[in-house]
Write a protein that holds these residues in place. Structure first.
Motif, short mmCIF file in Angstrom:
data_model
loop_
_atom_site.label_atom_id
_atom_site.label_comp_id
_atom_site.label_asym_id
_atom_site.label_seq_id
_atom_site.Cartn_x
_atom_site.Cartn_y
_atom_site.Cartn_z
N TYR A 151 -6.78 -0.43 14.88
CA TYR A 151 -6.20 -1.67 15.41
C TYR A 151 -6.59 -1.73 16.88
N THR A 152 -7.24 -2.80 17.27
CA THR A 152 -7.61 -2.96 18.66
C THR A 152 -7.11 -4.30 19.18
N VAL A 189 -6.07 4.75 14.41
CA VAL A 189 -6.26 4.64 15.85
C VAL A 189 -5.87 3.24 16.34
N PHE A 190 -5.13 3.22 17.44
CA PHE A 190 -4.72 1.99 18.12
C PHE A 190 -5.31 2.04 19.52
N CYS A 191 -6.06 1.02 19.90
CA CYS A 191 -6.65 1.02 21.24
C CYS A 191 -6.66 -0.38 21.82
N GLY A 192 -6.67 -0.44 23.14
CA GLY A 192 -6.69 -1.73 23.79
C GLY A 192 -6.71 -1.61 25.30
N CYS A 193 -6.57 -2.74 25.95
CA CYS A 193 -6.53 -2.77 27.40
C CYS A 193 -5.79 -4.03 27.85
N PHE A 194 -5.19 -3.96 29.04
CA PHE A 194 -4.52 -5.11 29.60
C PHE A 194 -4.11 -4.83 31.04
N MET A 226 5.55 7.26 20.60
CA MET A 226 5.23 6.77 19.27
C MET A 226 4.10 7.55 18.58
N TYR A 227 3.08 7.93 19.35
CA TYR A 227 1.85 8.46 18.77
C TYR A 227 1.69 9.95 19.02
N ALA A 228 0.94 10.60 18.10
CA ALA A 228 0.69 12.03 18.20
C ALA A 228 -0.27 12.35 19.34
N GLN A 229 -1.29 11.52 19.54
CA GLN A 229 -2.26 11.72 20.61
C GLN A 229 -2.36 10.42 21.39
N VAL A 230 -2.32 10.52 22.71
CA VAL A 230 -2.37 9.34 23.57
C VAL A 230 -3.28 9.64 24.75
N ASP A 231 -4.21 8.75 24.99
CA ASP A 231 -5.07 8.82 26.17
C ASP A 231 -4.94 7.47 26.88
N VAL A 232 -4.49 7.49 28.14
CA VAL A 232 -4.29 6.27 28.92
C VAL A 232 -4.99 6.45 30.25
N GLY A 233 -5.66 5.41 30.69
CA GLY A 233 -6.30 5.43 31.99
C GLY A 233 -6.30 4.04 32.58
N SER A 234 -6.80 3.95 33.81
CA SER A 234 -6.87 2.63 34.43
C SER A 234 -8.04 2.56 35.39
N LYS A 250 -8.55 0.07 38.56
CA LYS A 250 -7.88 -0.94 39.37
C LYS A 250 -6.65 -1.43 38.62
N SER A 251 -6.61 -2.66 38.13
CA SER A 251 -5.41 -3.21 37.50
C SER A 251 -5.49 -3.27 35.98
N ILE A 252 -6.53 -2.72 35.40
CA ILE A 252 -6.69 -2.77 33.95
C ILE A 252 -6.44 -1.38 33.37
N ALA A 253 -5.46 -1.29 32.51
CA ALA A 253 -5.18 -0.04 31.80
C ALA A 253 -5.84 -0.10 30.43
N TRP A 254 -6.35 1.02 30.00
CA TRP A 254 -6.88 1.15 28.65
C TRP A 254 -6.13 2.28 27.96
N PHE A 255 -6.07 2.19 26.63
CA PHE A 255 -5.38 3.24 25.88
C PHE A 255 -6.05 3.45 24.53
N ILE A 256 -6.00 4.69 24.09
CA ILE A 256 -6.46 5.08 22.75
C ILE A 256 -5.39 6.01 22.19
N CYS A 257 -4.83 5.65 21.06
CA CYS A 257 -3.73 6.41 20.46
C CYS A 257 -4.08 6.75 19.01
N ARG A 258 -3.65 7.90 18.57
CA ARG A 258 -3.84 8.28 17.16
C ARG A 258 -2.47 8.56 16.55
N LYS A 259 -2.22 7.91 15.42
CA LYS A 259 -0.98 8.13 14.68
C LYS A 259 -1.04 9.48 13.97
N ALA A 260 0.06 10.17 13.92
CA ALA A 260 0.11 11.49 13.28
C ALA A 260 -0.33 11.39 11.82
N ASP A 261 -1.00 12.45 11.35
CA ASP A 261 -1.42 12.51 9.94
C ASP A 261 -0.26 12.75 9.03
#
Length: 115
Positions: A21-22, A49-54, A94-102, A104-115
Protein backbone atom coordinates in the motif's frame (compact mmCIF):
# COMPACT_ATOMS: atom_id res chain seq x y z
CA UNK A 1 -0.64 -5.39 -10.31
CA UNK A 2 -3.73 -3.32 -9.73
CA UNK A 3 -4.38 0.25 -8.66
CA UNK A 4 -7.21 1.57 -6.55
CA UNK A 5 -8.38 5.11 -6.06
CA UNK A 6 -10.57 5.29 -2.95
CA UNK A 7 -11.20 7.05 0.34
CA UNK A 8 -8.14 6.22 2.45
CA UNK A 9 -10.28 6.21 5.61
CA UNK A 10 -12.66 3.49 4.39
CA UNK A 11 -10.95 1.33 1.78
CA UNK A 12 -13.32 -0.96 -0.17
CA UNK A 13 -10.90 -3.86 0.23
CA UNK A 14 -11.14 -7.04 2.33
CA UNK A 15 -8.99 -7.44 5.45
CA UNK A 16 -5.46 -8.77 4.88
CA UNK A 17 -5.75 -8.71 1.09
CA UNK A 18 -3.05 -6.23 -0.02
CA UNK A 19 0.68 -6.87 -0.39
CA UNK A 20 1.79 -3.25 -0.77
CA UNK A 21 0.00 0.00 0.00
CA UNK A 22 1.53 3.29 -1.03
CA UNK A 23 0.22 6.80 -0.51
CA UNK A 24 2.11 9.89 -1.62
CA UNK A 25 0.91 13.18 -0.17
CA UNK A 26 -2.61 11.80 0.22
CA UNK A 27 -2.55 11.72 4.01
CA UNK A 28 -2.69 15.51 4.11
CA UNK A 29 -6.12 15.27 2.50
CA UNK A 30 -7.82 12.95 4.96
CA UNK A 31 -10.00 14.25 7.76
CA UNK A 32 -8.97 11.56 10.26
CA UNK A 33 -5.38 10.41 9.81
CA UNK A 34 -5.75 7.79 12.58
CA UNK A 35 -8.58 6.17 10.65
CA UNK A 36 -6.60 6.20 7.39
CA UNK A 37 -3.57 4.62 9.05
CA UNK A 38 -5.74 2.00 10.76
CA UNK A 39 -7.41 1.09 7.47
CA UNK A 40 -4.03 0.77 5.75
CA UNK A 41 -2.98 -1.65 8.48
CA UNK A 42 -6.28 -3.54 8.20
CA UNK A 43 -5.98 -4.24 4.47
CA UNK A 44 -2.31 -5.31 4.52
CA UNK A 45 -1.47 -8.99 4.57
CA UNK A 46 1.00 -10.21 7.20
CA UNK A 47 4.42 -9.18 5.90
CA UNK A 48 2.82 -6.47 3.74
CA UNK A 49 4.49 -3.12 3.17
CA UNK A 50 3.02 0.36 3.70
CA UNK A 51 4.98 3.32 2.36
CA UNK A 52 4.43 6.95 1.59
CA UNK A 53 5.46 10.53 2.08
CA UNK A 54 3.90 13.82 3.15
CA UNK A 55 4.51 17.19 4.76
CA UNK A 56 5.63 17.28 8.39
CA UNK A 57 5.98 20.40 10.51
CA UNK A 58 9.04 21.61 12.34
CA UNK A 59 11.65 20.50 9.82
CA UNK A 60 12.02 23.60 7.63
CA UNK A 61 10.95 27.08 8.78
CA UNK A 62 10.38 28.46 5.29
CA UNK A 63 8.04 25.63 4.33
CA UNK A 64 6.20 25.87 7.66
CA UNK A 65 5.65 29.58 6.98
CA UNK A 66 4.31 28.85 3.47
CA UNK A 67 1.94 26.20 4.82
CA UNK A 68 0.53 28.54 7.50
CA UNK A 69 0.30 31.70 5.41
CA UNK A 70 -0.41 30.46 1.89
CA UNK A 71 -1.84 26.94 1.93
CA UNK A 72 -3.93 26.94 5.12
CA UNK A 73 -5.96 30.03 4.12
CA UNK A 74 -6.89 28.30 0.85
CA UNK A 75 -7.71 25.05 2.74
CA UNK A 76 -5.11 23.18 0.68
CA UNK A 77 -3.48 22.07 3.94
CA UNK A 78 -5.30 21.72 7.25
CA UNK A 79 -3.76 21.28 10.70
CA UNK A 80 -2.94 19.43 12.86
CA UNK A 81 0.30 18.25 11.28
CA UNK A 82 2.58 15.39 12.14
CA UNK A 83 6.21 15.86 13.10
CA UNK A 84 8.83 13.29 12.15
CA UNK A 85 8.88 12.11 15.78
CA UNK A 86 5.12 11.81 16.12
CA UNK A 87 4.89 9.95 12.80
CA UNK A 88 7.63 7.51 13.83
CA UNK A 89 5.98 6.88 17.22
CA UNK A 90 2.55 6.35 15.65
CA UNK A 91 3.85 3.89 13.05
CA UNK A 92 6.06 2.00 15.52
CA UNK A 93 2.94 1.39 17.59
CA UNK A 94 1.40 -0.48 14.65
CA UNK A 95 4.13 -2.11 12.54
CA UNK A 96 6.87 -4.65 13.20
CA UNK A 97 9.47 -2.74 11.15
CA UNK A 98 9.42 1.02 10.61
CA UNK A 99 11.85 3.24 8.73
CA UNK A 100 11.09 7.00 8.79
CA UNK A 101 13.16 9.83 7.44
CA UNK A 102 12.81 13.35 6.17
CA UNK A 103 14.24 15.80 3.71
CA UNK A 104 13.44 19.34 4.76
CA UNK A 105 9.63 19.24 5.25
CA UNK A 106 8.84 15.95 3.54
CA UNK A 107 8.78 12.79 5.63
CA UNK A 108 8.91 9.37 4.03
CA UNK A 109 8.11 6.05 5.65
CA UNK A 110 8.37 2.35 4.90
CA UNK A 111 6.63 -0.06 7.27
CA UNK A 112 6.29 -3.83 7.31
CA UNK A 113 3.38 -5.57 9.02
CA UNK A 114 4.35 -8.49 11.24
CA UNK A 115 4.19 -11.96 9.66
Amino acid sequence: LSYLVADAQTLPVPDSSVDTYTIAFGLRNVTHIDQALADAFRVLRPGGVFCGCFYVSGEHKRTDWMIRHVYEPTKFFTPPYETVGSLRKRLQGMYAQVDVGSLKSIAWFICRKAD
